[in-house]
Design an enzyme around this catalytic site. Structure first.
Site, mmCIF file in Angstrom:
data_model
loop_
_atom_site.group_PDB
_atom_site.id
_atom_site.type_symbol
_atom_site.label_atom_id
_atom_site.label_comp_id
_atom_site.label_asym_id
_atom_site.label_seq_id
_atom_site.Cartn_x
_atom_site.Cartn_y
_atom_site.Cartn_z
ATOM 1 N N ASP A 112 0.851 -1.175 0.000
ATOM 2 C CA ASP A 112 0.000 0.000 0.000
ATOM 3 C C ASP A 112 0.900 1.243 0.000
ATOM 4 O O ASP A 112 2.098 1.157 0.325
ATOM 5 C CB ASP A 112 -0.894 -0.027 1.250
ATOM 6 C CG ASP A 112 -1.884 1.116 1.277
ATOM 7 O OD1 ASP A 112 -2.430 1.457 0.215
ATOM 8 O OD2 ASP A 112 -2.102 1.684 2.364
ATOM 9 N N ASP A 153 -0.266 5.040 1.002
ATOM 10 C CA ASP A 153 -0.518 5.930 2.139
ATOM 11 C C ASP A 153 -0.523 5.149 3.448
ATOM 12 O O ASP A 153 -1.214 4.137 3.576
ATOM 13 C CB ASP A 153 -1.854 6.652 1.964
ATOM 14 C CG ASP A 153 -1.837 7.589 0.773
ATOM 15 O OD1 ASP A 153 -0.952 8.453 0.718
ATOM 16 O OD2 ASP A 153 -2.691 7.441 -0.119
#
Length: 270
Positions: free
Chosen positions: A19, A21
């Site tokens: 991922d 953020d």
């Protein structure tokens, strides 16, 4: 909190999904170890994809933003919910039409997938994230769905961060449309494991030999688990150490941050 041991530490790993953020960046500032993590993957010729549910930006936009934070990720290594949505629609109905609520990341992906934007009798209403949701556009989407358009949303996230606090995101607006139409959207982004599978296909990787890194148990970790990947939860984002026990599933490993994962990668390529 040190990185937790994994029972499968000897298993072969040749690809990584992560991922963005909360793992690599926080409010456009690099998380310590993020640049080193990407450099380690590249130095060892390991396949990888940086995943994000954010459908606003194109991979080129995101590359520029990451580079501004000191993290050098090639465009082809960035996989967004907009790209996954476009890929899904291209397979479901090639050359279709869509009424789109979203920004350049989504419209560009759909155009490149061979889709035509239409406001009359589209095959799909496609809802993504935007900084300024228009009540007029939402009203049109409701009427098109009631007239038979299929309802697709890039991701179910109900809110997003900003300097001033939370902002309503795709999931919130999708709930409004569902309340008005009685139609639930098909969400393509995380936690749908389809997001993981399309990313794996993009780099010709196998789930048994891939690790997913995320900061949210309810999206990153569950979608990795359901796609058959091993998972690492980092504690620099949404899910805290105190939250972990609330979930009925577990990550393969838990780490303080991406900096701890760098050593894991190095151990596996020695």
């Amino acid at each position: 909190m040190a990185i937790s041991p994994a029972p499968d530490s000897a298993a072969h790993v040749d690809a990584w999904l992560t991922d963005m953020d909360g793992v690599l960046v926080h409010e456009e500032h690099a998380i310590p170890g993020a640049a080193e993590f990407i450099e380690t993957l590249q130095h060892n010729n390991l396949r990888f994809q940086v995943l994000t549910n954010n459908s606003i930006f194109t991979p080129r936009d995101l590359r520029a933003r990451l580079l501004g934070s000191g993290i050098d990720v090639p465009e082809e290594c960035i996989w967004t919910s907009a790209l996954a949505t476009a890929s899904f629609l291209r397979e479901q109905r090639p050359g279709g039409t869509a009424y789109v609520i979203g920004e350049a990341g989504l419209t560009t992906a759909l155009y490149e997938a061979g889709y035509t934007m239409a406001s009359r009798d589209p095959d799909y209403v496609v809802l993504g994230e935007t900084r300024t949701y228009s009540f007029e556009a939402i009203t049109r989407a409701i009427r098109l769905i009631e007239s038979g358009a299929r309802f697709i949303a890039t991701n179910p996230d109900v809110s997003g961060p900003s300097a001033e606090g939370k902002l309503p995101a795709t999931g919130s607006v999708a709930a409004l449309i569902t309340a008005a139409t009685g139609r639930d959207p098909y969400y393509v982004g995380k936690p749908n494991p389809l997001m993981m599978r399309t990313a794996l296909n993009r780099i010709d990787a196998h789930s048994e030999h891939t690790v997913m890194i995320g900061d949210r148990m309810d999206t990153d970790i569950v979608s990795g688990l359901e796609a058959g990947l091993r998972t690492i939860l980092v504690l620099t984002g949404s899910t805290s150490a105190a939250d972990i026990e609330r979930f009925p599933f577990r990550a393969t490993r838990v780490a303080d941050s991406i900096a701890d994962v760098v050593e894991v990668v190095r151990q596996r390529v020695r």
